[in-house]
Enzyme design. Sequence first.
Site, mmCIF file in Angstrom:
data_model
loop_
_atom_site.group_PDB
_atom_site.id
_atom_site.type_symbol
_atom_site.label_atom_id
_atom_site.label_comp_id
_atom_site.label_asym_id
_atom_site.label_seq_id
_atom_site.Cartn_x
_atom_site.Cartn_y
_atom_site.Cartn_z
ATOM 1 N N HIS A 47 -36.647 -50.552 16.330
ATOM 2 C CA HIS A 47 -36.167 -51.678 16.959
ATOM 3 C C HIS A 47 -34.848 -52.468 16.907
ATOM 4 C CE1 HIS A 47 -41.129 -51.158 18.402
ATOM 5 N NE2 HIS A 47 -40.311 -50.989 18.904
ATOM 6 N N CYS A 102 -41.360 -42.349 10.632
ATOM 7 C CA CYS A 102 -40.919 -42.398 9.780
ATOM 8 C C CYS A 102 -42.229 -41.497 7.859
ATOM 9 C CB CYS A 102 -40.883 -43.993 8.892
ATOM 10 S SG CYS A 102 -40.903 -44.112 7.703
ATOM 11 N N GLU A 132 -46.172 -48.610 16.981
ATOM 12 C CA GLU A 132 -47.086 -47.562 15.562
ATOM 13 C C GLU A 132 -48.424 -47.475 15.644
ATOM 14 O OE1 GLU A 132 -47.831 -48.542 10.519
ATOM 15 O OE2 GLU A 132 -45.466 -49.389 11.244
ATOM 16 N N SER A 229 -41.084 -56.191 14.510
ATOM 17 C CA SER A 229 -42.089 -56.545 13.928
ATOM 18 C C SER A 229 -41.730 -57.037 12.922
ATOM 19 C CB SER A 229 -43.900 -55.518 13.936
ATOM 20 O OG SER A 229 -44.806 -55.990 13.138
ATOM 21 N N ASN A 230 -41.303 -56.356 11.918
ATOM 22 C CA ASN A 230 -41.240 -56.990 10.296
ATOM 23 C C ASN A 230 -40.069 -58.019 10.376
ATOM 24 O OD1 ASN A 230 -38.227 -55.771 9.272
ATOM 25 N ND2 ASN A 230 -38.917 -54.269 10.795
ATOM 26 N N SER A 273 -34.255 -52.918 10.246
ATOM 27 C CA SER A 273 -33.899 -52.015 11.419
ATOM 28 C C SER A 273 -32.426 -52.536 11.531
ATOM 29 C CB SER A 273 -34.636 -51.624 12.478
ATOM 30 O OG SER A 273 -35.198 -53.224 13.154
#
Length: 324
Positions: A47, A102, A132, A229-230, A273
Amino acid sequence: MSNTAQRRVLLAAPRGYCAGVDRAVIAVEKALEQYGAPIYVRKQIVHNKYVVQTLEKKGAIFVDETEEVPEGSIVVFSAHGVAPAVHDEARAGKLATIDATCPLVTKVHKEAVRFADEGYDILLVGHEGHEEVIGTMGEAPDRIHLVDGAEDVANVQVRDESKIVWLSQTTLSVDETMATVGELKKRFPALVSPPSDDICYATQNRQVAVKQLAPETDLLIVVGSKNSSNSVRLVEVGLEYGAKAAHLVDFAEEIQESWLEGVTTVGLTSGASVPEILVDGVLEFLAARGFDTVETVKTAEEHLIFSLPKELRRDLRAEAAGKL
């Protein structure tokens, strides 16, 4: 604006690419070198807008669904993982697949299958609609129940309260996840925890670094895309732990001059990412505005490396053997 001599940047470490992202991006690059363009990629490989644009220029074609890939072509599955049904679709379309999921996501998939086979109801802590989550739920759709935050706990329905386990999306906020799990345990005292933490090491490390620098930060800049998201979690964590303001940007040119008014300390990090070239761009932008003192806030060392997907390794080995 504050005095130039006082301006500084607190640069988080670790930041940027995690092992899973590095593996996925290299997998697409190696596939293009090995097989030639076009290489199809189902969903965004990771992403990040810049990464996707860069790979497109090299010959990657990103599609939303497997059925968009021409029969007989090569398709790469993204780092976020896919449901078993997607593998079935690829076989039906006679597609050659490279699975760049991953390994830490694959671990969660395997946990879901194992617990489902053992008769557990699985409470998956995650965000609805995230790739995910969709992939993980596809491993055991009749057994997995999504729990989207602590406020969703009241809606959970299970078959047997004595046989339930929780798993989580790998890119969540550690604090938010444990708050949700805490509420789940209040409601379901017999809730079983996974054998190891599902939240990935890189997500945790980046959040820990932000927690450390946030209290001294007037402005936190997180480099990352809005669908990451992260990266979004890093903004939230920064605000929660004391940053006076925090913004998510893909590129340095998205930074607004008004954000720097009255600011003496800028915190800077990037999602898992994000390539380092984008962080360098922000540092140059800030240095041009007097923020040329950079202090690194280091909270962990990262040395993990994942091997390339087995399909690529096989063909690269065969090519190397042919040249001997």
